[in-house]
Write an enzyme that holds these catalytic residues in place. Structure first.
Site, short mmCIF file in Angstrom:
data_model
loop_
_atom_site.label_atom_id
_atom_site.label_comp_id
_atom_site.label_asym_id
_atom_site.label_seq_id
_atom_site.Cartn_x
_atom_site.Cartn_y
_atom_site.Cartn_z
N LEU A 1 0.96 -1.11 0.33
CA LEU A 1 -0.14 -0.63 0.34
C LEU A 1 1.12 1.42 -0.07
CD1 LEU A 1 -2.02 -0.94 2.36
CD2 LEU A 1 -3.19 -0.85 0.59
N ASP A 2 0.53 2.27 -0.39
CA ASP A 2 1.20 3.53 -0.47
C ASP A 2 1.17 3.94 0.84
OD1 ASP A 2 1.51 3.42 -3.56
OD2 ASP A 2 -0.33 4.99 -3.31
N LYS A 3 2.61 4.86 1.21
CA LYS A 3 2.84 4.73 2.45
C LYS A 3 1.45 5.72 2.96
CE LYS A 3 5.62 9.10 5.28
NZ LYS A 3 6.24 10.06 4.71
#
Length: 324
Positions: A136-138
């Protein structure tokens, strides 16, 4: 260090097949590339002696595999709290908070989910990416699955490649959508900014499909449910921006602040204060690679996204739907 040992007899039906091809069918828990590497290193023998990957088999040979798994990850373990939703000997399911980077990299050498996983289970250092099979993106929150064994890692990667892991997200976007739909548009790296992805033509991009439906409409925003059919970098963010409805707070693809006419100070503060993409991985479903059990997990939306939605609902209740 973990030792893997297997013994088997080449089936007679494999006569005339290459050694590496037959081995992949005999030991499907390991990837073809990994098995080929073990053959070349001499860790797999035929009738007690090493053999080249392309050696043709006659059937009935005795295969022995013995491998000492060395660390594939050199990052340090760090005592970072993890929200574990499910844990067994084969895998973990985690609820990642927004703000936590998944992999170490430029600008984030430590303090990542990978570092936390190595502290939670040091044996994960023996697996590629410490068992992380998707990311998942940050600043996206929500559910992720992590392998704890090499066979599970191989199986989960295969499930993902065959689109057999269901991933459902909740998103708050700019604009009011009338109905749901599907975005089927290839994605590749942006030519103008290497930090961004973009919709590209079929020759330059990889196939990407996002399904979405409207859960709630507010005066100038919508709450969507999104389901990934593929899993490209930034896929939901790129696709929703592509159709003119970028995620609230998205620093790369967002359309900036949009306040409905007569918005209250509370709504203005909620929108201005939401400084990440409003995206949450709320549901994850797949077949357990080891047990065959159908698993499904949910994660409650994080507090900041709940406050944003509450503010949008309050604004709609104050002004009414006739002010769309």
């Amino acid at each position: 260090m973990t030792t893997i040992r297997h013994e088997a007899v080449v089936p007679l039906g494999a006569a005339g097949r290459r050694f590496d091809q037959a081995l992949a069918e005999m030991f499907p828990d390991y990837s073809r590339s990994r098995l080929s590497g073990w053959i070349r290193s001499g860790a797999v023998t035929l009738d007690g002696v090493p053999a080249p990957p392309r050696q043709l088999l006659r059937g009935g040979e005795r295969v022995q595999l013995q491998v000492e798994l060395e660390n594939e990850v050199s990052s340090a373990a760090e005592d970072i709290a993890l929200a574990v939703v499910h844990e067994d000997e084969h895998l973990l399911v985690l609820d990642k908070p927004a703000g936590l980077v998944v992999h170490p990299g430029a600008g984030n050498p430590a303090g990542t989910l990978l570092n936390a996983l190595l502290h939670h289970d040091p044996r994960l250092a023996e697996l590629p990416r410490a068992g992380i099979v998707h990311r998942l993106d940050k600043d996206t929150s929500g559910l992720m699955v992590v392998a704890r064994t090499l066979p599970t890692y191989t199986a989960l990667v295969d499930l993902l490649s065959r689109h057999e892991v269901e991933r459902q997200y909740e998103a708050v976007v700019l604009g009011t959508l009338v109905a749901g739909g599907t975005v089927d548009a290839p994605i590749g790296r942006s030519l103008g900014d290497r930090l961004r992805q973009a919709v590209r033509d079929e020759e330059d991009g990889k196939r990407a499909v996002t399904h979405y439906r409207v859960r709630e409409r507010f005066r100038a925003h919508s709450l969507l449910q999104c389901r990934l059919e593929t899993g490209r970098t930034h896929q939901i963010r790129v696709h929703l921006a592509h159709i003119g409805h970028p995620l609230v707070g998205d620093p790369l693809y967002g359309g900036g602040l949009k306040l409905p006419k007569g918005a209250s100070a509370e709504l203005a503060a909620a929108l201005r204060g939401f400084r990440r993409q409003a995206l949450h991985a709320e549901q994850l479903s797949f077949i357990h690679p080891a047990t065959g059990e159908a698993l499904s997990f949910g994660a409650e939306r994080p507090a900041d996204q709940q406050r944003l939605i509450d503010a949008l609902r309050a604004d709609l209740a104050e002004h009414g739907s006739d002010h769309y």
